[in-house]
Design an enzyme around this catalytic site. Structure first.
Site, short mmCIF file in Angstrom:
data_model
loop_
_atom_site.label_atom_id
_atom_site.label_comp_id
_atom_site.label_asym_id
_atom_site.label_seq_id
_atom_site.Cartn_x
_atom_site.Cartn_y
_atom_site.Cartn_z
N LYS A 155 2.79 -18.54 -1.41
CA LYS A 155 3.13 -17.45 -0.50
C LYS A 155 3.97 -16.43 -1.26
O LYS A 155 4.83 -16.82 -2.07
CB LYS A 155 3.92 -18.04 0.69
CG LYS A 155 4.21 -17.08 1.84
CD LYS A 155 4.94 -17.81 2.97
CE LYS A 155 5.21 -16.94 4.18
NZ LYS A 155 5.87 -17.69 5.27
N SER A 189 5.87 -21.17 10.73
CA SER A 189 5.06 -20.31 9.86
C SER A 189 4.13 -21.04 8.91
O SER A 189 3.30 -20.41 8.26
CB SER A 189 5.97 -19.38 9.05
OG SER A 189 6.38 -18.30 9.84
N SER A 230 3.70 -16.95 9.80
CA SER A 230 3.65 -15.87 8.83
C SER A 230 2.89 -16.21 7.55
O SER A 230 2.50 -15.31 6.82
CB SER A 230 5.08 -15.47 8.44
OG SER A 230 5.73 -16.54 7.77
#
Lengths: 490, 475
Positions: free
Chosen positions: A82, A181, A157
């Site tokens: 990420k 997330s 997210s």
């Protein structure tokens, strides 16, 4: 149309094949890069694809294997991080304009541990700006699409990391989970996603959203892969003061133990008795998973966690409060974006006004307010007390149960724009996942069937702090039962 | 008050906040060197630059030093929690400062000044230092600068902020407090306490009130005092400014003011209106500190003798009061004093010579020789002038006082010889003698000087004065 990969090679299969010489890392990398080449422009899982570097690293790894070296348990496994995890000399943006162009001078601990285990970094994945969001629509660089249906969100997210695994771009990726997330996008993209115990995985090099809630964890195709990645990235890190001073727990060895005699508690509030808005198909799949576990020998019963109803309210004070402080440093003085101003305060203001998106600004304002003199006790203080209460209730539940079970997300993947106009509707996506962040306990999402719309459903397995082994043991059984159910239906 | 007293009816109220840089090898939350004066931005890393993703790890030596200081100040060392103090400033890399708020490492304590006055300590907490800004152009302040340079070498250096109670009411006490605190820091080795290098920085909270009142009126925080003397001047200026305002039916505003050394005045600093609310909350990246009783006991056990104890010990041995021996202890000469006392010297003589004649150090002087010299002087074998000369020789080259005195030809003059000299001098200078007898003190030096000249300095001035006085009273 779907870009979800069918019958992907798992990380374990790749590592075994590469280590044994049945294939090599370069071939594996080429297959994965070819998938990226084919559909990434549509999916947009990545902020940055490091194709050349990945090929070079694969070649280098093959040379080491040819020289007889043991390159580690993730030999040649293509992975993604990420884009809120620092990578030395490689842009790390948090999907925010304010960090555009910044290259960290150091690696996150997890990046080093994956590389040391033989994994090869393919790219940095898209996210909601600074990990604030549940659909990846808050990325400054455009949304990621759900590989199962490009008209739908991948969740967030960590939507890019979930999509990268679902599309077969990488065999495993890392996300960060502050209120769901990792687990929510895992559920929406039909992959496995784990939020470890707070402190189980080092946060060093993870760009902070809400420090007391943030935790790094893996996305994979299988529970076994997740266990392997967790073993690699977990364990004490002296660079993170909140890191648990213990080695990573052994997980891969517990996966085939079944659930006979284990006590599983189905969380009442998340099953339509307290928290509104959980869709019927998601409830149905979760009940089916519970029934299947009972049939496999588990003792399943209902359990109430009353404070979980207030989890969302508590979270939206604690997380923005910490974020308002963590994001202060983006002031235009030292790195990233700088917008000119007549003096330093005007420069700060212009930079932050231009550099942050609406959701980030909303949370900075919320958090600043919640910490203000005169409001602290009513908001931040009270929210922290709820965390204590919630942790107590979980502890009491774990006197009677080995693990708990619930839906991961209240619904399957929704269409772009469905919830962007109403922040509360978006926040409600995390209603089942937030309590684990508040209590610090581990939880993970495992795919279990599909919803009425044909999109994946995830069920959530929760466990007490540091009890990852039993969580993975039950998750592995849920995965087997999901495969059985799917087989029976076909 | 020494510098200038406040007008009748007003009392000074001072509380001091002293920031002390701890003499650790590395910074508070990273392993960068804690070093003053290196090239700008060389002692930095992701953590002390506050780069995204970096995390703090607390320096155990810094925590230990903070607790040592706490115990030296008689503070309760207690479980503590780091907290973030949030405000924007370019030399603060994270735009928050990691400090301590409601649970500081050191709670309530006290500091006793040499004259016995006790200043309350509210707390002594740990925090990180900021970077250092240099504002180029304008008046040297950030507001009017053309540009600013920031050196982050200091960012993350460990500090302890010692916060006193506002119970100092004279400038002398404020100065003595800072001096005493500095001596404690040096005695414990916790800091090099150099005000000129900024490793000890004093902010003075100043207010005034009508004498007899117990109210605390609006205070101003005075920054930028770079010496104890400056602090005294700044407090004096500020107190008078407050009184003038009150006398004109006005009142001071609560604000931070900067001491302008060149112009001898304070001037308004950064407006506090934006910075009043620091939005403190517990630092989530660090665990609470929870020292064990055994750790605290070990600190007490290893505590070196502190200035207050040393003053008491020396005063007792010398038969004096602690205030009399403060300077000796401050100069770290109490060990020599105690040894000389043990070798049989009288306390008053030992302390007198240490303060007046040994300020630059004792050189080759041994305690035994020192004791011998003081005894010779006490017995009258040496005049005070001779004793001073012999002492200088002992400091320079060592040796025994009797040998040195003999070598210099010093032998105590017989009083009868002196009487003859004095009488002769009076006879030769009748006018001067007349003025002396009328009480003209200035002429006394003439007579003493002439006798000294005649005796090549061997006469005891005290004895000469006594002789002159007795002749005057009988004439």
């Amino acid at each position: 149309m779907s870009h979800a990969v069918d019958n992907p090679s798992t990380a374990i299969e790749i590592a075994q094949a590469v280590a044994s010489g049945a294939t090599n890392a370069s071939t594996v990398m080429d297959e994965h890069l070819a998938r990226i080449e084919a559909s990434e422009t549509e999916v947009h899982a990545f902020n940055l694809v490091l194709a050349d570097q990945a090929r070079q690293h694969a070649d280098a790894l093959d040379a080491r294997i040819a020289a007889g070296e043991d390159v580690g348990p993730l030999a040649g496994v293509p992975i993604a991080l990420k884009d809120n995890m620092c990578t030395r000399g490689i842009a790390t943006t948090c999907s925010s304009r304010i960090l555009e162009g910044w290259e960290p001078p150091y690696n996150a601990t997890v990046a080093d541990r994956l590389a040391n285990a033989g994994a090869i970094l393919v790219g940095k994945t898209n996210l909601d700006e600074f990990a604030m969001g549940s659909s990846t629509e808050n990325s400054a660089f455009g949304p990621t699409k759900n590989p199962h249906d490009l008209s739908r969100v991948p969740g967030g997210s960590s939507g890019g990391s979930a999509a990268a695994v679902a599309a077969g771009y990488v065999a495993a990726s890392l996300g960060s989970d502050t209120g769901g997330s990792i687990r929510q996008p895992a559920a929406l993209c039909g992959v496995v996603g784990v939020k470890p115990t707070y402190g189980a995985v080092s946060r060093y090099g993870l760009i902070a959203f809400a420090s007391s809630l943030d935790q790094i964890g893996p996305f994979t195709h299988t529970v076994a892969d997740a266990a392997l990645v967790h073993e690699v990235i977990g364990g004490h890190d002296p660079l993170d003061s909140t890191s648990i001073p213990q080695p990573a727990p052994a997980l891969t060895e517990v996966l085939d133990r079944g659930v006979d005699g284990l006590r599983v508690g189905l969380i009442d509030e998340m099953m339509g008795h307290g928290i509104d808005g959980i869709s019927a198909d998601v409830l149905a799949r979760t009940n089916e998973a519970a029934e299947a576990l009972a049939a496999a020998g588990a003792k399943v019963d209902r359990v109430s966690i009353p404070a979980s109803i207030y989890g969302l309210s508590s979270y939206y004070l604690v997380a923005p409060a910490e974020a308002s402080s963590n994001l202060s440093r983006y002031d235009g003085v030292r790195y990233g974006l700088r917008e000119d101003g007549a003096n330093v305060v005007e420069m700060n203001t212009a930079t932050r006004t231009a550099g942050f998106g609406d959701e980030v600004k909303r949370r900075i304002m919320l958090g600043t307010y919640a910490l203000s003199a005169g409001y602290y006790d009513a908001y931040y203080g009270k929210a922290q007390r709820l965390r204590t209460l919630l942790a107590q209730e979980f502890n009491e539940a774990y006197q009677r149960f080995d693990v708990l079970l619930s839906p991961t997300s209240p619904c399957t993947a929704f269409a772009f724009g469905d919830k962007t106009a109403d922040p509360m509707a978006m926040y409600l996506n995390d209603v089942c996942t937030i309590p684990s962040n508040l209590s610090g306990d581990p939880a993970m999402s495992v795919p279990f069937g599909i919803g009425d719309d044909g999109m994946p459903v995830g069920v959530q397995v929760l466990a007490p702090a540091t009890h990852e082994p039993v969580m993975f043991q039950v998750a592995a059984e849920v995965e087997r039962l999901a495969a059985e159910a799917k087989g029976a239906a076909q | 008050m020494s510098e200038s007293d406040l007008p009748e009816g007003w009392e000074l109220v001072v509380g001091l906040e002293v920031h002390v840089e701890l003499a650790t090898n590395t910074k508070l939350f990273c392993s960068c060197p804690n070093m003053f004066g290196d090239e700008a931005n060389t002692n930095v890393c992701p953590t002390c630059l506050g780069l995204p993703g970096s995390l703090p790890v607390v320096n155990e030596q810094a925590v230990h030093f903070a607790m040592v200081l706490g115990r030296a100040l008689g503070c309760t060392v207690q479980p503590s929690v780091f907290a973030r103090k949030n405000y924007f400033y370019p030399d603060m890399p994270k735009d928050y400062q990691v400090s301590q708020y409601d649970l500081p490492t050191n709670g309530e304590g006290a500091l006793e000044l040499p004259d016995g006055y006790v200043v309350g300590i509210e707390r002594a907490h740990i925090e990180e230092d900021t970077g250092k800004s240099t504002h180029v152009g304008g008046d040297g302040r950030i507001s009017g600068a053309d540009y600013s340079l920031v050196d982050y070498n200091r960012a993350g250096v460990p500090l302890v902020e010692v916060v006193s109670r506002p119970n100092m009411h004279t400038i002398e006490h404020a100065k003595a407090y800072v001096s005493e605190l500095r001596d404690i820091l040096l005695a414990t080795g916790v800091s090099d306490a150099k005000m000129e290098e900024g490793s000890m920085r004093v902010d003075a909270n100043v207010s005034v009130r009508p004498t007899g009142s117990t109210e605390l009126r609006t205070r101003c925080e005075i920054k930028n005092v770079n010496s104890i003397r400056s602090m005294g001047r700044a407090i004096d200026y500020e107190a008078h400014r407050h009184i003038d305002l009150y006398n004109n039916n006005d009142a001071p505003r609560q604000e931070t003011r900067h001491w302008d050394e060149a112009n001898g005045r304070t001037r308004p600093g950064r407006s506090k209106e934006d910075a009043d609310d620091y939005r403190y909350f517990a630092e989530p990246d660090l665990l609470p500190l929870d020292p064990t009783a055994a750790e605290i006991a070990a600190i007490d056990e290893a505590m070196p003798a502190l200035p207050q104890q040393r003053r008491r010990a020396l005063a007792e041995a010398a038969g004096l009061v602690p205030a009399d021996v403060a300077l000796v202890v401050e100069r770290n000469q109490d060990e020599l004093a105690l040894a000389a006392l043990a070798a049989g010297a009288g306390g008053a003589g030992v302390v007198k010579h240490l303060i007046n004649n040994l300020a630059d150090g004792a050189g080759q002087l041994t305690p035994e020789a020192f004791a011998g010299l003081v005894s010779m002087e006490t017995r009258g074998d040496l005049s005070s002038t001779q004793a001073k000369t012999v002492l200088a020789e002992l400091v320079a080259n060592g040796g025994q006082p009797a040998d040195v005195a003999a070598g210099l030809g010093f032998e105590a003059m017989d009083t009868s010889e002196l009487e003859i000299l004095v009488d002769g001098l009076i006879a030769d200078n009748p006018d001067e003698w007349g003025r002396f007898c009328e009480g003209d003190k200035k002429i006394q030096g003439f007579f003493v000087g002439q006798i000294m000249k005649a005796t090549k300095g061997q006469a005891d001035g005290k004895v000469v004065n006594q002789l002159l006085a007795s002749r005057a009273s009988s004439s």
